[in-house]
Design a protein around this motif. Structure first.
Motif, short mmCIF file in Angstrom:
data_model
loop_
_atom_site.label_atom_id
_atom_site.label_comp_id
_atom_site.label_asym_id
_atom_site.label_seq_id
_atom_site.Cartn_x
_atom_site.Cartn_y
_atom_site.Cartn_z
N ALA A 7 13.52 12.04 17.67
CA ALA A 7 14.17 10.74 17.52
C ALA A 7 14.56 10.18 18.88
O ALA A 7 14.38 8.99 19.16
N THR A 64 13.50 0.51 16.30
CA THR A 64 13.92 1.52 15.34
C THR A 64 15.03 0.94 14.48
O THR A 64 16.01 0.42 15.00
N GLU A 67 16.96 6.15 10.62
CA GLU A 67 16.37 7.46 10.77
C GLU A 67 16.48 8.23 9.47
O GLU A 67 17.29 7.91 8.59
N THR A 68 15.64 9.25 9.35
CA THR A 68 15.59 10.05 8.13
C THR A 68 16.69 11.09 8.14
O THR A 68 17.40 11.28 9.13
N ARG A 72 14.27 11.86 12.05
CA ARG A 72 13.08 11.18 12.56
C ARG A 72 13.28 9.67 12.49
O ARG A 72 13.82 9.15 11.51
N PRO A 73 12.80 8.94 13.49
CA PRO A 73 13.05 7.49 13.52
C PRO A 73 12.21 6.74 12.50
O PRO A 73 11.07 7.11 12.21
N GLU A 218 16.98 6.34 3.98
CA GLU A 218 15.80 5.56 4.37
C GLU A 218 15.73 4.25 3.59
O GLU A 218 15.40 3.19 4.14
#
Length: 850
Positions: A7, A64, A67-68, A72-73, A218
Motif C-alpha cells: 500500500a 487511491t 484500501e482493503t 492493499r490500495p 471496500e
C-alpha cells in the motif's frame, strides 16, 4: 512484500507518476516482460503498470480512494483529453447537478457541452481473473490511440482491481499448483480451486451483493468515490462457467420496476453494439437470459438506480478457467481469449457511449428528474428500534435525503409490514424519507415492502415450477430495509405537516462516575459491542433477565449491570473508554436500592466468559463462515478463535463453551469418536450453534445430536410412520423459497430474545423447514402460522411447509444446549433484525445452563 508495504509503495508510485517526465507508453507485454494472458499478473504488478502509464502520459491520472482489509490500495484511473482534464472539476459539478434537480435549460446546456462519464469496473470477484488483465489492455489502447475521439467525448474511469485481496488469494494458489506448462484437463489440480476460493474479499463477503448495504470497507470507499463522479455508464466485468460463451445486455427478466422504462432501450443499444463486434469475429454470445437487473446490491442495478446505464458483462472462465481449459465441445478456452473478449466489449461500449454522449447525459437528468415531478410515497421510520440509526446511516451514505420531524404529527398511513391503514401520531424524531427526490427510485426500492414483479414473469415461474423445471429467480425476492432491520415503518402519500430537520449527529457518549455501579440498556444500539469490550477486558458484569425500573425509566430485559464491587479499581476508566468507543449511554448507579428488583437479585444473571470457536474450512459455506466471522471480528467484536473443521478432531473442546457451525455439509467430515466427544461436551454445559445446513448433520441417524424433525409431505391416513428423512414428492426441483421474509412469533421470556423489541421478520432461502419441538419454551422464534409471508415470493406449497415452522430452536442436552437457526441470522450483514438472536446465543448461553 507485505500488504502494508504494498500500500505504501503504491502511494509513492502515484506520487512519482504525477511528478515524472513523459515518455513512450509501454504495452502491457513490454512492461510485464511476457505476453498478456500467458500467465496471471499479480495485483501489485497491475497497479505498477497503471503507475507506469501515469508517468508516461498526461492523459491519465491515478488516485487511491481506499484500501482493503489486508491493506492493499483501491485505485481509480481517470483517462480523458487535456481539455477535459483542465476543466474536470467543472465537469464533475455539472454532471452532479443533473442528479440534483437542476432546471431543464441548464441540463440541456450541460448535456450539449460536457463529456459523459464512463466507469469500467474490473475484478470484483478475485477468481474471475481475466477482467483485471483486460483493464491494462483497455488503458494502454486508449493512451496509445488517443486520436479515436473517445477522450474528447468521455471521461473514462478504470477501476482495475475491485477485489485485490481475493485476486491475490486466487493467483498465489494457482502459481503454487500449476506445472511447467498449464494443463487444459479440467480435472487437474489447477482447475479445482480450494476452499474458500478467491471470489470473495478478506472476510469472504461477495462484494457484488454489497453495493446497497456497504457492509465492507471496500464497498463504502467505492460508493463514496462513485458519488463524486455520477457516471452515465457503469460496466462490471465478470466471468461465468467455462463451458459458457459471453453475456451482455439486454438483461433477463425481471427488471427492477423502479428503473425508467427507457433503460431497456439503452441496454439494447449497447447490446447491439457488442453483438456487432462479436458477430464480426465469429464469437458466440447470449443476451436476455440468466442475468437480471432486479436485486439492488449488484454492480449494475445499484448504478442504474442512480441514473446510469449499469451493465454486467460475463465471459466464460471463472475459477476453473485457469490459463487454458478443455471444454466439452473440444475447444480450448485460454486466458488470452477471455481478455480479448472483455477488451472488445469495453472498447465497443466506449465508442457507443461517445456516439450518444449528449443523450446519455440527458438520460441521467431525466431519470432523476422524473422522481421530483412524479407521485410521492413518503416512508415514516419510527425511532426507538436499536437499528433505527443504522438504517438512516445506510441511506445517508448513499446520498438519500432524510429528514426528521421536530414535533409530533398525526398522519393517516399504511403499516409497511401489513396492508393496514391507520391514523396514528408519530413522535418527534420520526425519520421521513420521500420518493420525491432525485434518488426516489432507490428510496422506493430499498424501503418498499415488496419489490414489483410482472404478472407475466410470475406466471412463467409458476409454470416452470409445476413442470418440475428450475425457476429463474436469480437472487432474493425481498430486501426491504425496515423489515430487515426490524424498524417500525409506515408509508403514506399524504403531506407531512410541520418542518423537517436534518438527521442530527449521534449524541456524543458521556460518562459520569458513580459510587455503586452502572447500567446499559438492553435495547441500546451499542450494547453488544459494549458487552464485547467487557468480555475482552475481563470486566465482571451481569445481564438482567427481566425489566428493571427505577427513577422515571424502565430498562428492558438484556440490560447490562456492572457493579464496582468485585471489579478492578480502574473500572471507571475502563467503562468510560468502552462508552466512548461504542456510543452507549451508561446510566450511573449510586445505590443498590431501586424500589423493586435489586442488583443482587437472582433475576440478574452473572455473565460467564464466553469462550467461542467458529468452525470453518472445507465443508462449510465460505459466505456463511464469512458473515459470522465478520460479525464476531468487526461488526460486534467478541473474543473468538477460528478452527478448521479438519482440526476439530484434535481440538481440546474443554477450552471452549460455544462452538459455531456455519451452514455447510458436515457428513463424513466429523468422525464417530468426535461426535461422541461433541455429545459429552454439550452435556457438560457447552452450547453448539448450528446455522442452516449444519442441522442436517446434527440430526442424522449416525449422530442424533439434534432431535429436530424436518417438515415432511403429509402422509395419507393409516400409512406407517417412517423415521427417515421426509419423502420427496418425486420431484427434481423442490418448491424453494427464493429469499423471502416471513412473520414470526417469539418467546419474549428467553435470553435469546434480548435486544429485540418486537418479533422480527426472518429471511428464508431454500427448501428446509423444521417442525417445532415438543417443549414450547424451546421454540424461541417460530414462523407465524397465519398470514406468514410478509414480503417476497413463496408458492402455496412453500407456505404449507414454512408456516408454523421453527426458525430458532434451543434443544437441551444435559447441562448444555443445541441451538439451531433455520437460516442465516445476519444475512449479507444487512438483515440485522435477527442478529441479536445470534449474539445472545454466543454471549449469554454459557450463563444459562439447562
Amino acid at each position: 512484500m507485505t500488504a502494508r508495504r504494498l500500500a505504501v509503495t503504491g502511494a509513492l508510485l502515484l506520487w512519482a507518476a504525477a511528478a515524472g517526465a513523459q515518455q513512450a507508453i509501454p504495452t502491457p507485454d513490454e512492461f510485464l516482460g511476457y505476453s498478456l494472458g500467458s500467465r496471471f499478473t499479480p495485483h501489485h504488478r497491475i497497479l505498477d503498470y497503471f503507475g507506469e502509464l501515469a508517468r508516461s502520459s498526461e492523459l491519465i491520472t491515478l488516485h487511491t480512494f481506499g484500501e482493503t482489509y489486508e491493506g492493499r490500495p483501491l485505485v481509480l484511473a481517470t483517462i480523458t483529453s487535456p481539455e477535459n482534464r483542465a476543466s474536470l472539476d467543472t465537469i464533475r459539478a455539472g454532471v452532479a447537478s443533473l442528479a440534483d434537480g437542476v432546471d431543464a435549460a441548464r441540463a440541456g446546456e450541460i448535456a450539449r457541452t460536457s463529456p459523459a462519464i464512463v466507469w469500467l469496473a474490473f475484478g470484483v470477484h478475485g477468481n474471475e481473473s481475466s477482467s483485471a488483465e483486460a483493464a491494462m489492455l483497455v488503458a494502454s489502447t486508449l493512451l496509445r490511440e488517443p486520436s479515436s475521439g473517445l477522450l474528447e467525448g468521455l471521461v473514462i474511469l478504470i477501476d482495475p482491481l475491485q477485489n485485490p485481496d481475493g485476486r491475490e488469494r486466487y493467483v498465489e494458489w494457482f502459481r503454487r499448483t500449476r506445472g511447467r506448462v498449464p494443463d487444459p484437463n479440467p480435472d487437474s489440480f489447477e482447475h479445482t480451486e480450494p476452499w474458500p476460493g478467491g471470489r470473495f474479499n478478506h472476510y469472504l463477503i461477495d462484494m457484488n451483493r454489497d453495493w446497497s448495504w456497504m457492509s465492507q470497507r471496500e464497498s463504502r470507499a467505492r460508493v463514496a468515490e462513485y458519488r463524486g463522479w455520477n457516471p452515465q455508464v457503469f460496466v462490471d466485468f465478470h466471468e461465468m462457467g467455462y463451458q459458457s460463451s459471453y453475456f451482455f445486455p439486454p438483461d433477463a427478466k425481471p427488471i427492477n420496476a423502479n428503473l425508467p422504462e427507457e433503460v431497456e432501450k439503452w441496454l439494447e443499444l449497447f447490446g447491439r453494439a457488442n453483438a456487432e463486434e462479436f458477430s464480426r469475429r465469429g464469437w458466440p454470445f447470449f443476451v436476455a437470459e440468466r442475468f437480471d437487473l432486479f436485486y439492488p446490491g449488484y454492480g449494475d442495478s445499484w448504478p442504474s438506480l442512480r441514473g446510469a446505464i449499469g451493465m454486467t458483462y460475463e465471459v466464460a472462465g471463472h475459477g476453473r478457467g485457469g490459463l487454458v481449459v478443455q471444454r466439452d465441445d473440444g475447444t480450448r478456452l485460454t486466458l488470452a481469449d477471455r481478455i480479448d473478449r472483455h477488451f472488445t466489449t469495453a472498447m465497443a461500449t466506449l465508442r457507443t457511449a461517445a456516439e450518444h454522449r449528449q443523450a446519455l447525459l440527458q438520460y441521467t437528468y431525466g431519470s432523476m428528474r422524473v422522481h421530483l415531478d412524479g407521485a410521492r410515497n413518503t416512508f415514516l421510520l419510527l425511532p426507538g428500534s436499536p437499528n433505527f440509526r443504522a438504517l438512516l446511516d445506510m441511506l445517508v451514505r448513499q446520498g438519500v435525503r432524510v429528514g426528521v420531524t421536530t414535533a409530533p404529527a398525526t398522519i393517516r398511513a399504511t403499516r409497511l409490514d401489513r396492508e393496514a391503514v391507520e391514523s396514528r401520531t408519530f413522535p418527534a424524531g420520526t425519520a421521513v424519507v420521500t420518493t420525491r427526490q432525485p434518488l426516489g427510485g432507490l428510496v422506493q426500492t430499498l424501503l418498499e415492502r415488496n419489490p414489483t414483479m410482472s404478472k407475466a414473469f410470475l406466471d412463467e415461474q409458476r409454470l416452470k415450477t409445476e413442470a418440475d423445471e428450475p425457476d429463474d429467480f436469480y437472487d432474493l425476492t425481498t430486501w426491504s430495509l425496515p423489515l430487515a432491520m426490524n424498524v417500525e415503518a409506515y408509508v403514506t402519500q399524504a403531506a407531512i405537516p410541520g418542518q423537517l430537520a436534518p438527521v442530527p449527529p449521534p449524541e456524543p457518549a458521556s460518562f459520569q462516575p458513580a459510587s455503586y455501579g452502572y447500567l446499559v440498556g438492553g435495547n441500546d444500539p451499542g450494547v453488544y459491542r459494549f458487552a464485547g469490550r467487557l468480555v475482552r477486558g475481563g470486566t465482571r458484569f451481569s445481564v438482567a433477565h427481566g425489566e428493571l425500573s427505577f427513577g422515571d425509566r424502565t430498562h428492558p430485559r438484556g440490560s447490562i449491570v456492572i457493579l464496582k464491587a468485585g471489579n478492578p479499581d480502574d473500572l471507571d476508566r475502563t467503562l468510560e473508554e468502552a462508552a466512548l468507543a461504542t456510543g452507549v449511554r451508561v446510566v450511573p448507579l449510586e445505590s443498590g436500592w431501586i424500589g423493586g428488583t435489586t442488583f443482587g437479585s437472582e433475576r440478574l444473571r452473572f455473565v460467564r466468559e464466553p469462550r467461542i470457536a467458529l468452525i470453518g474450512g472445507p465443508g462449510t459455506s465460505p459466505t456463511s463462515y464469512g458473515m459470522l466471522w465478520y460479525t464476531l471480528d468487526i461488526d460486534t467484536p467478541l473474543p473468538h478463535s477460528r478452527i478448521s473443521l479438519e482440526a476439530l478432531g484434535g481440538t481440546d473442546l474443554s477450552k471452549y463453551n460455544v462452538l459455531i457451525l456455519p451452514n455447510g455439509s458436515y457428513a463424513d467430515r466429523i468422525r464417530k469418536r468426535d461426535v461422541d466427544r461433541l455429545k459429552a461436551w454439550i452435556s457438560g454445559g457447552g452450547t453448539l450453534v448450528a446455522v442452516k445446513g449444519a442441522s442436517a448433520f446434527l440430526r442424522s441417524k449416525d449422530v442424533e445430536i439434534s432431535k429436530l424433525k424436518p417438515w415432511a409431505v403429509p402422509r395419507p391416513e393409516g400409512s406407517e410412520e417412517d423415521e427417515a428423512e421426509p419423502q420427496s414428492d418425486q420431484r427434481y426441483n423442490e418448491y424453494r423459497v427464493p429469499g423471502s421474509a416471513f412473520r414470526t412469533t417469539m418467546n419474549d421470556r428467553s435470553h435469546f430474545t434480548y435486544g429485540i423489541p418486537r418479533a422480527p421478520a426472518v429471511l428464508i432461502e431454500g427448501t428446509a423447514a423444521y417442525l417445532p419441538v415438543s417443549h414450547r419454551v424451546d421454540n424461541i422464534v417460530t414462523v407465524a402460522q397465519e398470514d406468514a409471508l410478509v414480503s417476497g415470493v413463496a408458492w402455496p406449497e412453500s407456505l404449507e411447509r414454512v408456516a408454523g415452522s421453527a426458525y430458532l430452536v434451543a434443544e437441551p442436552m444435559g447441562r448444555g444446549s443445541v441451538v439451531t437457526f433455520a437460516d442465516e441470522p445476519h444475512y449479507r450483514l444487512f438483515w440485522r433484525g435477527t442478529l441479536p438472536l445470534f449474539l445472545n446465543a454466543v454471549i449469554y448461553s454459557p450463563s444459562f445452563p439447562r
